[in-house]
Enzyme design. Structure first.
Site, mmCIF file in Angstrom:
data_model
loop_
_atom_site.group_PDB
_atom_site.id
_atom_site.type_symbol
_atom_site.label_atom_id
_atom_site.label_comp_id
_atom_site.label_asym_id
_atom_site.label_seq_id
_atom_site.Cartn_x
_atom_site.Cartn_y
_atom_site.Cartn_z
ATOM 1 C CG ASN A 36 -1.836 1.229 1.253
ATOM 2 O OD1 ASN A 36 -1.418 2.347 1.527
ATOM 3 N ND2 ASN A 36 -3.107 0.998 0.985
ATOM 4 C CB THR A 59 -5.506 2.202 -3.407
ATOM 5 O OG1 THR A 59 -5.924 3.464 -2.869
ATOM 6 C CG2 THR A 59 -6.525 1.709 -4.406
ATOM 7 C CD GLU A 60 -5.582 4.087 1.995
ATOM 8 O OE1 GLU A 60 -5.192 5.018 2.705
ATOM 9 O OE2 GLU A 60 -4.828 3.425 1.267
ATOM 10 C CG ASN A 61 -9.509 4.466 -3.278
ATOM 11 O OD1 ASN A 61 -8.429 3.896 -3.230
ATOM 12 N ND2 ASN A 61 -9.897 5.166 -4.321
ATOM 13 C CB SER A 101 -10.049 -1.718 0.994
ATOM 14 O OG SER A 101 -8.732 -1.295 0.748
#
Length: 226
Positions: A36, A59-61, A101
């Protein structure tokens, strides 16, 4: 990757540009890692991963197997990273709810995360979400989840703040993101390993080890223990 028992003083190279710093970080990411990249400077690492690295960017989205930043003619307004920067997708890319995520982040499924920082302590403590100033806008994002969930935490930051004070410090004075979580710190002047034993200088760029030691308030050592 720099051998753990060798110190390199690059006096004819440095300080590094942001892209050179990103390339230096990319060199240390093991083949096939799930990674990440935090918002800001760390996003540049995606542009410097070599072909065939096998690195899968998260990616955290809600995206897995993210590609480099989108160039002119590639921009899809619905395809961005967590920093709202248009990105590309690689073959096999997958999309999912951001709750899934974050479960990946908290569940220990990421090998490496690369974060920016306001401060990193000699012990590897991280402060990167708030300066503590009354008028500052805090930015928690997913940094706390990444700091405790990733197997290794790399920090990519400038070594000195705008007022010239070091950002590698004996103890963090800003609100903490995580305790003892940072493994390696990449800056324009040097690469450091941090943790309970203290700060080890792996290499310098455009500055001597002795000059670096004079500018920082933390004791430094070399990989051989000297």
């Amino acid at each position: 990757m720099n051998p753990t028992n060798a110190f390199v003083e690059n006096l004819d190279r440095g300080p590094l540009t942001k892209h050179e710093m990103a390339a230096r970080v990319a060199r240390d990411i093991p083949h096939g890692s799930y990674v990440n990249l935090g918002i800001g400077q760390p996003t540049l690492v995606a542009d410097h991963l070599p072909a065939g690295s096998g690195v899968v960017l998260h990616t955290e989205n809600g995206m897995l197997n993210m590609g480099p930043a989108a160039q002119e003619g590639q921009v899809d307004p619905d395809l961005t990273n967590a920093g709202k920067i248009p990105v590309t997708e690689l073959p096999g890319a997958a999309y999912f709810h951001h709750a899934d995520s974050f479960a990946m982040m908290r569940g220990g499924h990421l090998d490496v995360c690369v974060l920016g920082a306001f401060q990193v302590s000699a012990a590897g403590d991280l402060a990167n979400w708030h300066t503590g100033a009354a008028d500052a806008i805090p930015a928690v994002g997913g940094a706390m989840d990444l700091a405790i969930g990733a197997k290794r935490v790399f920090v990519m930051m400038t070594l000195f703040a705008k007022d010239g004070t070091p950002k590698l410090v004996p103890r963090c004075t800003y609100p903490l993101t995580g305790l003892g979580c940072v493994d390696t710190v990449y800056t324009e002047f040097a690469t450091f390993r941090v943790g309970p034993p203290g700060v080890t200088v792996l290499e310098t760029f455009g500055i001597t080890y002795d000059d670096l030691a004079q500018r920082l308030d933390v004791p430094l050592s070399l990989p051989d223990g000297s």
